[in-house]
Design a protein around this motif. Structure first.
Motif, PDB file in Angstrom:
ATOM      1  N   GLN A   7      51.860  11.346  91.030  1.00 21.96           N
ATOM      2  CA  GLN A   7      51.702  12.685  90.466  1.00 21.96           C
ATOM      3  C   GLN A   7      52.954  13.529  90.681  1.00 21.96           C
ATOM      4  O   GLN A   7      53.330  14.327  89.824  1.00 21.96           O
ATOM      5  N   ARG A   8      53.616  13.358  91.837  1.00 17.53           N
ATOM      6  CA  ARG A   8      54.874  14.080  92.082  1.00 17.53           C
ATOM      7  C   ARG A   8      55.908  13.717  91.030  1.00 17.53           C
ATOM      8  O   ARG A   8      56.593  14.580  90.480  1.00 17.53           O
ATOM      9  N   ILE A   9      56.008  12.421  90.726  1.00 17.22           N
ATOM     10  CA  ILE A   9      56.963  11.959  89.721  1.00 17.22           C
ATOM     11  C   ILE A   9      56.621  12.535  88.352  1.00 17.22           C
ATOM     12  O   ILE A   9      57.493  13.050  87.641  1.00 17.22           O
ATOM     13  N   CYS A  10      55.358  12.485  87.971  1.00 20.96           N
ATOM     14  CA  CYS A  10      54.934  12.996  86.662  1.00 20.96           C
ATOM     15  C   CYS A  10      55.218  14.487  86.532  1.00 20.96           C
ATOM     16  O   CYS A  10      55.754  14.935  85.517  1.00 20.96           O
ATOM     17  N   THR A  11      54.870  15.253  87.552  1.00 17.43           N
ATOM     18  CA  THR A  11      55.099  16.694  87.503  1.00 17.43           C
ATOM     19  C   THR A  11      56.591  17.010  87.476  1.00 17.43           C
ATOM     20  O   THR A  11      57.040  17.855  86.699  1.00 17.43           O
ATOM     21  N   SER A  12      57.360  16.312  88.293  1.00 14.11           N
ATOM     22  CA  SER A  12      58.812  16.516  88.296  1.00 14.11           C
ATOM     23  C   SER A  12      59.413  16.195  86.939  1.00 14.11           C
ATOM     24  O   SER A  12      60.290  16.924  86.452  1.00 14.11           O
ATOM     25  N   ASN A  13      58.951  15.120  86.307  1.00 14.32           N
ATOM     26  CA  ASN A  13      59.438  14.763  84.977  1.00 14.32           C
ATOM     27  C   ASN A  13      59.087  15.830  83.953  1.00 14.32           C
ATOM     28  O   ASN A  13      59.914  16.184  83.107  1.00 14.32           O
ATOM     29  N   SER A  14      57.872  16.349  84.018  1.00 10.37           N
ATOM     30  CA  SER A  14      57.461  17.409  83.091  1.00 10.37           C
ATOM     31  C   SER A  14      58.335  18.643  83.259  1.00 10.37           C
ATOM     32  O   SER A  14      58.762  19.249  82.277  1.00 10.37           O
ATOM     33  N   LEU A  15      58.606  19.011  84.491  1.00 10.43           N
ATOM     34  CA  LEU A  15      59.452  20.172  84.754  1.00 10.43           C
ATOM     35  C   LEU A  15      60.883  19.928  84.273  1.00 10.43           C
ATOM     36  O   LEU A  15      61.511  20.818  83.698  1.00 10.43           O
ATOM     37  N   LEU A  73      50.655  27.262  91.441  1.00  9.67           N
ATOM     38  CA  LEU A  73      49.883  26.622  90.387  1.00  9.67           C
ATOM     39  C   LEU A  73      49.254  25.387  91.008  1.00  9.67           C
ATOM     40  O   LEU A  73      49.944  24.584  91.650  1.00  9.67           O
ATOM     41  N   TYR A  74      47.960  25.244  90.854  1.00 11.41           N
ATOM     42  CA  TYR A  74      47.255  24.086  91.389  1.00 11.41           C
ATOM     43  C   TYR A  74      47.010  23.084  90.269  1.00 11.41           C
ATOM     44  O   TYR A  74      46.681  23.464  89.144  1.00 11.41           O
ATOM     45  N   LEU A  75      47.167  21.805  90.575  1.00 12.11           N
ATOM     46  CA  LEU A  75      46.887  20.724  89.644  1.00 12.11           C
ATOM     47  C   LEU A  75      45.811  19.835  90.241  1.00 12.11           C
ATOM     48  O   LEU A  75      45.832  19.552  91.434  1.00 12.11           O
ATOM     49  N   ALA A  76      44.894  19.396  89.401  1.00 15.45           N
ATOM     50  CA  ALA A  76      43.868  18.449  89.851  1.00 15.45           C
ATOM     51  C   ALA A  76      43.552  17.499  88.700  1.00 15.45           C
ATOM     52  O   ALA A  76      43.369  17.933  87.559  1.00 15.45           O
ATOM     53  N   HIS A  78      41.242  15.142  86.471  1.00 20.86           N
ATOM     54  CA  HIS A  78      39.839  15.385  86.087  1.00 20.86           C
ATOM     55  C   HIS A  78      38.859  14.644  86.994  1.00 20.86           C
ATOM     56  O   HIS A  78      37.729  15.090  87.183  1.00 20.86           O
ATOM     57  N   THR A  79      39.281  13.544  87.600  1.00 19.90           N
ATOM     58  CA  THR A  79      38.386  12.812  88.503  1.00 19.90           C
ATOM     59  C   THR A  79      38.274  13.486  89.870  1.00 19.90           C
ATOM     60  O   THR A  79      37.438  13.088  90.683  1.00 19.90           O
ATOM     61  N   GLU A  80      39.119  14.481  90.119  1.00 16.49           N
ATOM     62  CA  GLU A  80      39.125  15.149  91.426  1.00 16.49           C
ATOM     63  C   GLU A  80      38.753  16.633  91.339  1.00 16.49           C
ATOM     64  O   GLU A  80      38.922  17.372  92.301  1.00 16.49           O
ATOM     65  N   LEU A  81      38.232  17.052  90.204  1.00 17.12           N
ATOM     66  CA  LEU A  81      37.885  18.465  90.056  1.00 17.12           C
ATOM     67  C   LEU A  81      36.817  18.908  91.045  1.00 17.12           C
ATOM     68  O   LEU A  81      36.768  20.071  91.434  1.00 17.12           O
ATOM     69  N   HIS A  82      35.979  17.986  91.496  1.00 21.12           N
ATOM     70  CA  HIS A  82      34.952  18.331  92.483  1.00 21.12           C
ATOM     71  C   HIS A  82      35.585  18.858  93.775  1.00 21.12           C
ATOM     72  O   HIS A  82      34.982  19.643  94.496  1.00 21.12           O
ATOM     73  N   ILE A  83      36.810  18.448  94.049  1.00 25.80           N
ATOM     74  CA  ILE A  83      37.510  18.897  95.254  1.00 25.80           C
ATOM     75  C   ILE A  83      37.795  20.392  95.186  1.00 25.80           C
ATOM     76  O   ILE A  83      37.757  21.087  96.194  1.00 25.80           O
ATOM     77  N   VAL A  84      38.056  20.876  93.980  1.00 25.00           N
ATOM     78  CA  VAL A  84      38.355  22.301  93.805  1.00 25.00           C
ATOM     79  C   VAL A  84      37.191  23.148  94.306  1.00 25.00           C
ATOM     80  O   VAL A  84      37.394  24.186  94.937  1.00 25.00           O
ATOM     81  N   HIS A  85      35.990  22.690  94.073  1.00 21.09           N
ATOM     82  CA  HIS A  85      34.811  23.455  94.491  1.00 21.09           C
ATOM     83  C   HIS A  85      34.663  23.527  96.007  1.00 21.09           C
ATOM     84  O   HIS A  85      33.941  24.370  96.519  1.00 21.09           O
ATOM     85  N   ARG A  86      35.370  22.669  96.729  1.00 21.89           N
ATOM     86  CA  ARG A  86      35.322  22.700  98.193  1.00 21.89           C
ATOM     87  C   ARG A  86      36.428  23.569  98.789  1.00 21.89           C
ATOM     88  O   ARG A  86      36.512  23.710 100.003  1.00 21.89           O
ATOM     89  N   SER A  96      45.357  35.595  91.101  1.00 26.08           N
ATOM     90  CA  SER A  96      46.488  34.745  90.737  1.00 26.08           C
ATOM     91  C   SER A  96      46.145  33.255  90.719  1.00 26.08           C
ATOM     92  O   SER A  96      47.009  32.445  90.389  1.00 26.08           O
ATOM     93  N   PHE A  97      44.899  32.881  91.055  1.00 32.54           N
ATOM     94  CA  PHE A  97      44.534  31.462  91.099  1.00 32.54           C
ATOM     95  C   PHE A  97      44.667  30.851  89.702  1.00 32.54           C
ATOM     96  O   PHE A  97      44.097  31.339  88.738  1.00 32.54           O
ATOM     97  N   ARG A  98      45.454  29.777  89.601  1.00 31.11           N
ATOM     98  CA  ARG A  98      45.650  29.056  88.351  1.00 31.11           C
ATOM     99  C   ARG A  98      45.485  27.563  88.625  1.00 31.11           C
ATOM    100  O   ARG A  98      46.064  27.038  89.565  1.00 31.11           O
ATOM    101  N   LEU A  99      44.706  26.905  87.784  1.00 29.95           N
ATOM    102  CA  LEU A  99      44.444  25.480  87.930  1.00 29.95           C
ATOM    103  C   LEU A  99      44.665  24.821  86.579  1.00 29.95           C
ATOM    104  O   LEU A  99      44.170  25.294  85.557  1.00 29.95           O
ATOM    105  N   LEU A 100      45.438  23.742  86.584  1.00 28.70           N
ATOM    106  CA  LEU A 100      45.632  22.932  85.385  1.00 28.70           C
ATOM    107  C   LEU A 100      45.197  21.516  85.691  1.00 28.70           C
ATOM    108  O   LEU A 100      45.336  21.039  86.820  1.00 28.70           O
ATOM    109  N   ALA A 101      44.695  20.839  84.660  1.00 26.12           N
ATOM    110  CA  ALA A 101      44.338  19.433  84.805  1.00 26.12           C
ATOM    111  C   ALA A 101      45.615  18.611  84.846  1.00 26.12           C
ATOM    112  O   ALA A 101      46.606  18.929  84.196  1.00 26.12           O
ATOM    113  N   SER A 102      45.586  17.565  85.648  1.00 24.11           N
ATOM    114  CA  SER A 102      46.733  16.689  85.759  1.00 24.11           C
ATOM    115  C   SER A 102      46.352  15.334  85.163  1.00 24.11           C
ATOM    116  O   SER A 102      45.214  14.924  85.304  1.00 24.11           O
TER     117      SER A 102
END
Length: 136
Positions: A7-15, A73-76, A78-86, A96-102
């Motif tokens: 995920q670090r690689i993917c996000t870095s590439n997108s940026l 900016l938080y990324l999660a 779709h298989t880990e969205l349940h974690i956001v609720h915790r 300022s809370f912002r969440l995007l799907a990764s």
């Protein structure tokens, strides 16, 4: 900051495609160490995984090291969205809370970066706190 290397690689590439400089870290303490070593960051993108509560609890350490709170900016996946609720209710309730799907959607990422750019423009007029410049 993401404990998942892929995920670090993917996000870095997108940026990078968007012309934004970035540095990636696997743990929050690595980011804090980099800030204390003199590196400056305009914003923080945090991947949320099973360690989300621990990761988020360390945001005050980042703010203390940086001398200010950084926009986050938080990324999660779709298989880990349940974690956001915790996550702590105080974090989820922040205006300022912002969440995007990764993996992150490029248009959504551009919108977030542009919102930071708007804050930078407001800072130039004496309001806001100044954040990130996005390349062409």
């Amino acid at each position: 900051m993401d404990s998942d290397g892929l995920q670090r690689i993917c996000t870095s590439n997108s940026l990078a495609v968007l012309g934004t400089d970035s540095a990636s870290f696997g743990r929050m303490h690595e980011l804090v160490d980099a800030i204390r070593a003199g590196h400056q960051f305009d914003a923080l993108i945090v991947g949320l995984h099973a360690d989300a509560a621990k990761t988020v609890s360390q945001l005050p350490d980042v703010a203390e090291a940086a001398g200010r709170a950084l926009p986050v900016l938080y990324l999660a996946h779709h298989t880990e969205l349940h974690i956001v609720h915790r996550m702590p209710a105080s974090v989820l309730a922040q205006e300022s809370f912002r969440l995007l799907a990764s993996p992150v959607d490029e248009r959504a990422l551009i919108e977030w970066l542009n919102a930071l750019d708007m804050r930078d423009e407001n800072d130039a007029r004496g309001a806001g706190t100044g954040f990130l410049r996005v390349g062409p």
